[in-house]
Design an enzyme around this catalytic site. Structure first.
Site, PDB file in Angstrom:
ATOM      1  N   ALA A 273      -6.020 -28.007  -3.275  1.00  0.00           N
ATOM      2  CA  ALA A 273      -7.000 -27.524  -2.308  1.00  0.00           C
ATOM      3  C   ALA A 273      -7.372 -28.587  -1.278  1.00  0.00           C
ATOM      4  O   ALA A 273      -7.239 -29.784  -1.523  1.00  0.00           O
ATOM      5  CB  ALA A 273      -8.263 -27.065  -3.037  1.00  0.00           C
TER       6      ALA A 273
ATOM      7  N   SER B 190      -1.982 -23.301  -1.270  1.00  0.00           N
ATOM      8  CA  SER B 190      -3.180 -22.935  -2.014  1.00  0.00           C
ATOM      9  C   SER B 190      -4.019 -21.922  -1.248  1.00  0.00           C
ATOM     10  O   SER B 190      -4.119 -21.969  -0.021  1.00  0.00           O
ATOM     11  CB  SER B 190      -4.020 -24.188  -2.286  1.00  0.00           C
ATOM     12  OG  SER B 190      -5.297 -23.850  -2.788  1.00  0.00           O
TER      13      SER B 190
ATOM     14  N   TYR C  73      -6.046 -17.231  -6.717  1.00  0.00           N
ATOM     15  CA  TYR C  73      -7.013 -17.045  -7.786  1.00  0.00           C
ATOM     16  C   TYR C  73      -7.460 -15.586  -7.756  1.00  0.00           C
ATOM     17  O   TYR C  73      -7.587 -15.003  -6.674  1.00  0.00           O
ATOM     18  CB  TYR C  73      -8.253 -17.919  -7.578  1.00  0.00           C
ATOM     19  CG  TYR C  73      -8.025 -19.401  -7.718  1.00  0.00           C
ATOM     20  CD1 TYR C  73      -7.852 -19.979  -8.972  1.00  0.00           C
ATOM     21  CD2 TYR C  73      -8.031 -20.232  -6.605  1.00  0.00           C
ATOM     22  CE1 TYR C  73      -7.672 -21.346  -9.102  1.00  0.00           C
ATOM     23  CE2 TYR C  73      -7.856 -21.596  -6.731  1.00  0.00           C
ATOM     24  CZ  TYR C  73      -7.674 -22.149  -7.981  1.00  0.00           C
ATOM     25  OH  TYR C  73      -7.499 -23.497  -8.110  1.00  0.00           O
TER      26      TYR C  73
ATOM     27  N   THR D   8      -2.880 -18.281 -10.597  1.00  0.00           N
ATOM     28  CA  THR D   8      -3.473 -19.302 -11.453  1.00  0.00           C
ATOM     29  C   THR D   8      -4.314 -18.637 -12.528  1.00  0.00           C
ATOM     30  O   THR D   8      -5.255 -17.908 -12.231  1.00  0.00           O
ATOM     31  CB  THR D   8      -4.322 -20.283 -10.630  1.00  0.00           C
ATOM     32  OG1 THR D   8      -3.461 -20.952  -9.697  1.00  0.00           O
ATOM     33  CG2 THR D   8      -4.984 -21.312 -11.517  1.00  0.00           C
TER      34      THR D   8
ATOM     35  N   LYS E 193       0.673 -19.285 -13.536  1.00  0.00           N
ATOM     36  CA  LYS E 193       0.494 -20.734 -13.615  1.00  0.00           C
ATOM     37  C   LYS E 193      -0.661 -21.086 -14.555  1.00  0.00           C
ATOM     38  O   LYS E 193      -1.709 -20.453 -14.532  1.00  0.00           O
ATOM     39  CB  LYS E 193       0.196 -21.296 -12.228  1.00  0.00           C
ATOM     40  CG  LYS E 193      -0.017 -22.806 -12.165  1.00  0.00           C
ATOM     41  CD  LYS E 193      -0.214 -23.247 -10.720  1.00  0.00           C
ATOM     42  CE  LYS E 193      -0.413 -24.752 -10.603  1.00  0.00           C
ATOM     43  NZ  LYS E 193      -1.746 -25.166 -11.115  1.00  0.00           N
TER      44      LYS E 193
ATOM     45  N   HIS F 195      -3.313 -27.894 -15.036  1.00  0.00           N
ATOM     46  CA  HIS F 195      -4.162 -28.007 -13.848  1.00  0.00           C
ATOM     47  C   HIS F 195      -4.465 -29.469 -13.515  1.00  0.00           C
ATOM     48  O   HIS F 195      -5.558 -29.808 -13.056  1.00  0.00           O
ATOM     49  CB  HIS F 195      -5.472 -27.235 -14.039  1.00  0.00           C
ATOM     50  CG  HIS F 195      -5.980 -26.587 -12.791  1.00  0.00           C
ATOM     51  ND1 HIS F 195      -5.856 -25.253 -12.538  1.00  0.00           N
ATOM     52  CD2 HIS F 195      -6.624 -27.095 -11.705  1.00  0.00           C
ATOM     53  CE1 HIS F 195      -6.400 -24.948 -11.382  1.00  0.00           C
ATOM     54  NE2 HIS F 195      -6.863 -26.061 -10.843  1.00  0.00           N
TER      55      HIS F 195
END
Length: 350
Positions: free
Chosen positions: A77, A104, A127, A153, A223, A247
């Protein structure tokens, strides 16, 4: 660690805003997972084959797109914290190196501008946010901009606890405008708490794999997988790929290293879907080890940010080219003329 990466890390720390550096560098809890990441790869040793024709060694692969190298850029990010051009600068470096890049959803430049700076296929990381419509809109936008896969994710139902000193508790030098670059077009006109709206959902389920695939019509790579049973469940639910990741040690501290988790996950899924890995890879030998253990691609997180802060797109491209060259050289010494020649017999822990 590769000497170039060590130099880039040191230069980046000197160049970066201290609060930004702390945010991007630290892990969760006592940072044990972060500290163990590289050492876990270093425990493996190589078993080279001899009398193989390695005059020409190729690192090319096809993985939801054609790539000159299996070493790419993991999604991270807020690149604008480290360099004004943010992800566009990173993408320019990736394009120069012919490296895969995963963009991202927390990027600080518009998806379309990042995509225009890339020379080849790219993937989009998503996300599942509390407002699903925002996630769906971003996935659809990424598909329209040319993304060839969605990376969902799955290991962030909550953000990992990252202990901070009082000096590290200041807000990041990042405006809401920058942080919401790709989300603001899809947010309701009136909302009391934008950040709550776009926070990750805690009620993720296997059904969300199919939902994400339908949102953009793209294959979904899950992921954050560290267990063989989870990997199999994701494949059965429709995942087109598995990404072994903890992560970067920023979620559950004391989580197993990706180097330890990778072999059992590859053994479980077999050839049904490709496996990607990140976490602690710091040179071409780490990459060779991961590929021999069954990963199809190896992604870098923090090293890309070090290069970005240290020298912009030129440093990003140089680092990726150098690591690929080191991988190619190591492959030749190991008797592998192509990535398909690497298998589990090339590595040992003995």
């Amino acid at each position: 660690m590769h000497e170039l990466l060590r130099e880039l890390r040191d230069r980046a720390e000197r160049a970066a805003d201290p609060d930004s550096w702390s945010y991007l560098s630290r892990g969760s809890g006592d940072q044990r997972t972060v500290g163990e990441a590289h050492d876990a790869w270093d425990r493996y040793r190589l078993r080279p084959r001899v009398l193989r024709d390695v005059e020409d060694v190729s690192t090319e692969l096809d993985l939801f797109g054609h790539w000159p190298s299996p070493i790419g850029i993991a999604p991270t990010a807020f690149h604008a914290l480290l360099e004004a051009g943010g992800e566009v600068t990173t993408a320019t470096g990736a394009a120069a190196a012919g490296a895969p890049m995963v963009v991202s959803s927390r990027a600080t430049r518009r998806l379309e501008d990042i995509a225009a700076s890339l020379a080849g296929p790219w993937w989009f990381q998503a996300y599942l946010m509390r407002d699903r419509s925002v996630t769906a809109a971003l996935i659809e936008r990424a598909a329209d901009a040319g993304a060839t896969a969605v990376v969902l994710t799955a290991d962030t139902p909550y953000v990992g606890h990252r202990a901070r000193t009082a000096a590290q508790a200041r807000p990041l030098p990042l405006s809401d405008e920058q942080a919401l670059t790709n989300m603001r077009d899809h947010l309701p006109a009136e909302v009391d708490d934008i950040w709550e709206l776009i926070d990750q959902r805690a009620d993720l389920s296997l059904a969300d794999i199919g939902w994400a695939a339908r949102a953009g019509g793209l294959p979904v790579i899950v992921k954050g997988v560290l267990r063989a049973d989870d990997a199999l469940a994701c494949v059965r639910a429709g995942a087109s790929g598995i990404w072994v990741s903890n992560h970067g040690g920023r979620q559950l501290d004391r989580a197993v290293s990706t180097a330890a988790a990778l072999p059992e996950i590859v053994a479980a899924v077999g050839d049904s879907v490709p496996v990607v890995v990140d976490g602690g890879v710091r040179d071409g030998y780490d990459a060779l080890t991961a590929l021999a253990l069954g990963a199809r691609a190896v992604m870098l997180g923090r090293p890309v940010l070090w290069a970005l802060a240290a020298g912009g797109s030129e440093a990003v491209g140089e680092m990726l080219v150098e690591l690929t060259a080191e991988l190619r050289h190591a492959m030749g010494l190991a008797g592998a003329a192509c990535l398909g020649d690497l298998d589990r017999s090339v590595v040992t822990t003995g």
